[in-house]
Each structure stands twice: as structure tokens, then as C-alpha cells.
Design an enzyme around this catalytic site. Structure first.
Site, short mmCIF file in Angstrom:
data_model
loop_
_atom_site.label_atom_id
_atom_site.label_comp_id
_atom_site.label_asym_id
_atom_site.label_seq_id
_atom_site.Cartn_x
_atom_site.Cartn_y
_atom_site.Cartn_z
N CYS A 144 -2.41 -0.50 7.60
CA CYS A 144 -1.51 0.79 7.52
C CYS A 144 -1.57 1.26 8.96
CB CYS A 144 -1.78 1.67 6.26
SG CYS A 144 -1.50 0.61 4.71
N HIS B 193 0.80 -1.14 -0.07
CA HIS B 193 -0.05 -0.14 -0.03
C HIS B 193 0.89 1.41 -0.04
CE1 HIS B 193 -4.01 -1.88 1.87
NE2 HIS B 193 -3.27 -2.73 0.87
N GLU C 85 0.91 3.64 1.80
CA GLU C 85 1.37 4.22 3.32
C GLU C 85 2.45 3.34 3.55
OE1 GLU C 85 -3.12 4.23 3.67
OE2 GLU C 85 -1.72 3.30 2.39
N CYS D 235 -6.10 1.74 5.96
CA CYS D 235 -6.78 0.48 6.22
C CYS D 235 -6.25 -0.03 7.65
CB CYS D 235 -6.78 -0.75 5.03
SG CYS D 235 -4.92 -1.00 5.26
#
Length: 149
Positions: free
Chosen positions: A89, A56, A58, A86
């Protein structure tokens, strides 16, 4: 005096990263990490490119910022991300001890707030920065993806 390096300025930089992801066929989420008004990390989703569910924006940013700072803690840093993080993260942000998270669009079904994921007690959160632009890019991506299938 107008502060040129405000939350909208840095969210626009995260949106630029999201647009790069869009062009690559990745879910268009972008992120930057800032300390002392300076971007020290920038990233976008790479889950398809790397075939890695943890890639991701992040997570990529946390790794780059930690490398830049020479340590795993991101105290005094702010994460700007185009979509609410999410659980994964948010959990990583807990361990990084990041000072602040600023996100654009909310994610009512997969976002950390929906799951009541705990952030570090000192982490401050602000959402809704350039929410319309962040949300529009995501919606456009999924509309185009559906039309291709």
C-alpha cells in the site's frame, strides 16, 4: 474556533469502515481519502470477500479516489487509514503521489516503516491518530478469531 473536520474526524470515518470489515469477518482496517475537507473515497479490507490478497482498504480507496478524480494522481489528497500501511500500500501511495498519509495504529512487524519502504518525496506522514481505538478493534478481532478456532 474548533475545526470540525480535523484528523480525528476523518479517522473516525475510517474506523467506521474498519467496523464494517469486522462485521464481515475481514481484518478490520478502514480507510478514507479526503480532498478539500470532503471524503471522495471510503473502503475497508475485502481480501477474504474477494479472495484477493491485494484488496486492502488503502488499495480499494486509491482506486475509488482515482475514479472520482478522473486521474491516477492523488495530489492534494489525504489518506486516513486505521493501521499503518504495508509495503504494497505504501508503494501504491508512492505512485499515486498522495499528499499525506494519516494512520491510527502502527504495525511494527508488517508496516512500511519497518521495511523502510520509500514514499513519494512530497508525501507527509502522521501516525497515532486515535491509535487506541484503532488498535483495540484489531486486537478484539484477533482475540475473537482465536477463540472461534
Amino acid at each position: 474556533m474548533i475545526q470540525p473536520f480535523n484528523d480525528e474526524y476523518f479517522m473516525k470515518k475510517a474506523l467506521f469502515e474498519a467496523e464494517i470489515a469486522f462485521e464481515k469477518g475481514e481484518v478490520p482496517i478502514g480507510a478514507v481519502i479526503v480532498i478539500n475537507q470532503q471524503i471522495i473515497a471510503r473502503a475497508h479490507n475485502l481480501t477474504e470477500t474477494l479472495r484477493d490478497v491485494t484488496a486492502h482498504a488503502e488499495m480499494q480507496c486509491f482506486t475509488a479516489a482515482a475514479d472520482y478524480l478522473g486521474g491516477k494522481y492523488l495530489k492534494k489528497c489525504t489518506l486516513f487509514v486505521t493501521l499503518e500501511p504495508c509495503q504494497m500500500c505504501a508503494g501504491a501511495s508512492y505512485w499515486s503521489q498522495i499528499d499525506r498519509i494519516v494512520f491510527g495504529a502502527t504495525d511494527p512487524t508488517r508496516g512500511f516503516q519497518h521495511f523502510k519502504t520509500t514514499l513519494h518525496p512530497k508525501t507527509r506522514v502522521e501516525g497515532g491518530i486515535l491509535e487506541d481505538q484503532c488498535s483495540t478493534l484489531l486486537k478484539r478481532f484477533f482475540i475473537e478469531k482465536r477463540n472461534l478456532n
